[in-house]
Design a protein around this motif. Structure first.
Motif, PDB file in Angstrom:
ATOM      1  N   HIS A 113      -6.208  15.003  21.093  1.00 60.82           N
ATOM      2  CA  HIS A 113      -5.210  14.002  20.678  1.00 60.82           C
ATOM      3  C   HIS A 113      -4.153  14.644  19.788  1.00 60.82           C
ATOM      4  O   HIS A 113      -4.444  15.600  19.054  1.00 60.82           O
ATOM      5  CB  HIS A 113      -5.876  12.817  19.981  1.00 60.82           C
ATOM      6  CG  HIS A 113      -6.415  13.082  18.603  1.00 60.82           C
ATOM      7  ND1 HIS A 113      -5.642  12.947  17.470  1.00 60.82           N
ATOM      8  CD2 HIS A 113      -7.647  13.453  18.168  1.00 60.82           C
ATOM      9  CE1 HIS A 113      -6.381  13.220  16.402  1.00 60.82           C
ATOM     10  NE2 HIS A 113      -7.594  13.543  16.798  1.00 60.82           N
ATOM     11  N   ASP A 124      -6.786  17.992  12.028  1.00 57.96           N
ATOM     12  CA  ASP A 124      -7.060  16.809  12.864  1.00 57.96           C
ATOM     13  C   ASP A 124      -5.751  16.195  13.374  1.00 57.96           C
ATOM     14  O   ASP A 124      -5.218  15.315  12.753  1.00 57.96           O
ATOM     15  CB  ASP A 124      -7.856  15.804  12.034  1.00 57.96           C
ATOM     16  CG  ASP A 124      -8.283  14.585  12.832  1.00 57.96           C
ATOM     17  OD1 ASP A 124      -8.166  14.625  14.066  1.00 57.96           O
ATOM     18  OD2 ASP A 124      -8.716  13.601  12.213  1.00 57.96           O
ATOM     19  N   ASN A 125      -5.173  16.649  14.500  1.00 60.52           N
ATOM     20  CA  ASN A 125      -5.825  17.555  15.425  1.00 60.52           C
ATOM     21  C   ASN A 125      -4.843  18.610  15.925  1.00 60.52           C
ATOM     22  O   ASN A 125      -4.810  18.920  17.117  1.00 60.52           O
ATOM     23  CB  ASN A 125      -6.429  16.753  16.576  1.00 60.52           C
ATOM     24  CG  ASN A 125      -7.246  17.592  17.520  1.00 60.52           C
ATOM     25  OD1 ASN A 125      -7.808  18.613  17.122  1.00 60.52           O
ATOM     26  ND2 ASN A 125      -7.245  17.213  18.766  1.00 60.52           N
ATOM     27  N   GLU A 156      -5.400   7.952  19.411  1.00 56.84           N
ATOM     28  CA  GLU A 156      -6.828   8.235  19.211  1.00 56.84           C
ATOM     29  C   GLU A 156      -7.325   7.657  17.893  1.00 56.84           C
ATOM     30  O   GLU A 156      -8.393   7.070  17.813  1.00 56.84           O
ATOM     31  CB  GLU A 156      -7.073   9.750  19.244  1.00 56.84           C
ATOM     32  CG  GLU A 156      -8.558  10.145  19.288  1.00 56.84           C
ATOM     33  CD  GLU A 156      -9.215  10.340  17.927  1.00 56.84           C
ATOM     34  OE1 GLU A 156     -10.458  10.439  17.866  1.00 56.84           O
ATOM     35  OE2 GLU A 156      -8.504  10.361  16.903  1.00 56.84           O
ATOM     36  N   GLU A 157      -6.508   7.839  16.856  1.00 58.75           N
ATOM     37  CA  GLU A 157      -6.982   7.522  15.504  1.00 58.75           C
ATOM     38  C   GLU A 157      -7.321   6.044  15.306  1.00 58.75           C
ATOM     39  O   GLU A 157      -8.180   5.711  14.505  1.00 58.75           O
ATOM     40  CB  GLU A 157      -5.943   7.975  14.458  1.00 58.75           C
ATOM     41  CG  GLU A 157      -5.760   9.499  14.380  1.00 58.75           C
ATOM     42  CD  GLU A 157      -6.946  10.216  13.741  1.00 58.75           C
ATOM     43  OE1 GLU A 157      -7.921   9.536  13.374  1.00 58.75           O
ATOM     44  OE2 GLU A 157      -6.897  11.451  13.627  1.00 58.75           O
ATOM     45  N   ASP A 184     -11.365  18.547  19.075  1.00 55.91           N
ATOM     46  CA  ASP A 184     -10.905  17.707  17.970  1.00 55.91           C
ATOM     47  C   ASP A 184     -11.427  18.282  16.650  1.00 55.91           C
ATOM     48  O   ASP A 184     -12.632  18.304  16.428  1.00 55.91           O
ATOM     49  CB  ASP A 184     -11.418  16.268  18.173  1.00 55.91           C
ATOM     50  CG  ASP A 184     -10.687  15.267  17.276  1.00 55.91           C
ATOM     51  OD1 ASP A 184      -9.888  15.688  16.428  1.00 55.91           O
ATOM     52  OD2 ASP A 184     -10.937  14.053  17.455  1.00 55.91           O
ATOM     53  N   GLN A 185     -10.512  18.777  15.828  1.00 51.27           N
ATOM     54  CA  GLN A 185     -10.842  19.410  14.539  1.00 51.27           C
ATOM     55  C   GLN A 185     -11.590  20.729  14.723  1.00 51.27           C
ATOM     56  O   GLN A 185     -12.804  20.791  14.583  1.00 51.27           O
ATOM     57  CB  GLN A 185     -11.692  18.495  13.656  1.00 51.27           C
ATOM     58  CG  GLN A 185     -10.982  17.228  13.223  1.00 51.27           C
ATOM     59  CD  GLN A 185     -11.819  16.425  12.248  1.00 51.27           C
ATOM     60  OE1 GLN A 185     -12.317  16.961  11.272  1.00 51.27           O
ATOM     61  NE2 GLN A 185     -11.967  15.144  12.526  1.00 51.27           N
TER      62      GLN A 185
HETATM   63 ZN   LIG Z   1      -9.225  13.793  15.483  1.00 51.63          ZN
END
Ligand SMILES: [Zn+2]
Length: 388
Positions: A113, A124-125, A156-157, A184-185
């Protein structure tokens, strides 16, 4: 339980792990070692500021991503627009596709994302986004049997709105997908103690008919990371990111997540910026992800960045009769030479861009084929047998 029963169960366990043990491939290592310098993309990502729904930052990031991918070879770019359910703003998922040499092979989908919450979101991210860009750049001239699709989701968040929209409206339930890999991350916290570790995430959610496959791919992902990078892996449960809408529909998923994310003090804050991210850790994770994708997509033709490179090419069908196909990076034209077992050239030909079929009229026997790209940067060789 007797000894034979135990052996039988052990054999079943080994065979159910699917891919079994990975074997080391020097060509994958050479390619993977070309992952360097993610800071430029991470800084650019940071420069767009917060990227939440309706922000200028979200729009600018989308435009930047589109222009980055349009500078790469062999990437087709699509946009998937959707209405954000909380704001009614139009949000956009960016989809980038690299074709495979086998038109019927299932897709490998790599998701990350690009929206953020409360800050520039470098970990993030931005890390997942920068990893995808680098992987796409390095995969662009590699010939892979399976097609590879990179997707950058918005929304996404607030609840995977972009990925939900994509799965429900674009993908459907029976699309030909081998595996979804979510990034992700991926950045370690600068100075953190766990930056030499990465969590490989597997599906432990309902529906569970797709879980064993997820465990098998996750196991291979973890092997690839340990084989080709300096990282150690641990296994964790996939949750709380864009792979979940795919898993809900029964697709096979896996993912990567830096465990430090839990302790990362800048998570979802305005301080999630490059100075707090261990970019060397992110580079190692990107190397591991690329190694796994090269393996899963059955990469065959490798081109090095420097000088003329040598690679092997798969020729099929083998044995052949009237025509053969040769797996090569598709973007180039090639001069082709075919040698008999005495080393004499028995046929010369050319292959146009995106074409890999050659008609042959050769007697029974074993042959060597060499394909040299017209810029003289790479030679690929393979063997095949002709039988009437
Ligand atoms: Zn994320």
């Amino acid at each position: 339980m007797n000894r034979y029963g135990l052996i039988t169960i052990l054999c079943l366990l080994i065979s159910s792990s699917g891919f079994g043990q990975l074997t080391y491939d020097q060509r994958i290592q050479v390619k993977v070692n070309q992952v360097q310098g993610l800071s430029t993309d991470l800084l650019k990502f940071e420069s767009f500021g917060i990227k939440n729904d309706g922000s200028k930052g979200l729009e600018n990031t989308l435009n930047w991503l589109e222009s980055r991918y349009s500078d790469m070879n062999n990437m087709d770019i699509f946009k998937d627009s959707f209405i954000h359910p909380l704001s009614s703003n139009i949000n956009v998922n960016l989809i980038v596709e690299k074709k495979g040499t086998d038109g019927s092979a299932p897709w490998i989908i790599i998701t990350s994302h690009y929206d953020t919450r409360s800050g520039p979101g470098v970990n993030d991210n931005g890390t997942g986004v920068a990893a995808s860009l680098k992987m796409a750049e390095l995969l662009a001239d590699v010939s892979t049997r399976n097609p590879v699709r990179f997707i950058h989701f918005a929304g996404e968040e607030e609840g995977y709105f972009g990925s939900k929209h994509y799965v429900d409206n674009v993908l459907g339930i029976n699309a030909s997908v081998l595996l979804v890999i979510n990034l992700d991350q991926l950045g370690g916290t600068k100075g953190g103690s766990d930056n030499d570790k990465i969590v490989c995430e597997r599906d432990e959610s309902l529906p569970d008919f797709n879980n064993l496959k997820s465990w098998s791919y996750t196991d291979t992902l973890s092997q690839a990371i340990e084989l080709y990078t300096s990282l150690q892996t641990t296994t964790g449960k996939a949750f709380n990111s864009d792979y979940m809408p795919f898993q809900d529909k029964g697709y096979v998923i896996t993912g990567l997540w830096q465990f430090n994310g839990l302790q990362y003090p800048f998570y979802h804050t305005s301080g999630d910026s490059l100075i707090h991210v261990d970019t060397n850790a992110t580079i190692e994770v990107t190397k591991g992800a690329l190694a796994a994708v090269l393996h899963f997509s059955r990469a065959t033709g490798f081109v090095n960045a420097r000088g003329i490179s040598k690679g092997s090419a798969t020729v099929y069908p083998n044995p052949a009769s009237r025509s053969i196909y040769i797996d090569l990076p598709p973007s180039k034209e090639y001069n082709v030479l075919i040698y008999n077992f005495l080393g004499e050239i028995v046929k010369t030909d050319t292959l146009q861009r995106n074409s890999n079929k050659l008609d042959i009229d050769l007697g029974q026997g074993m042959y060597l084929i060499k394909a040299i790209d017209k810029e003289n940067s790479a030679i690929f060789s393979g063997k095949f047998v002709v039988r009437d």
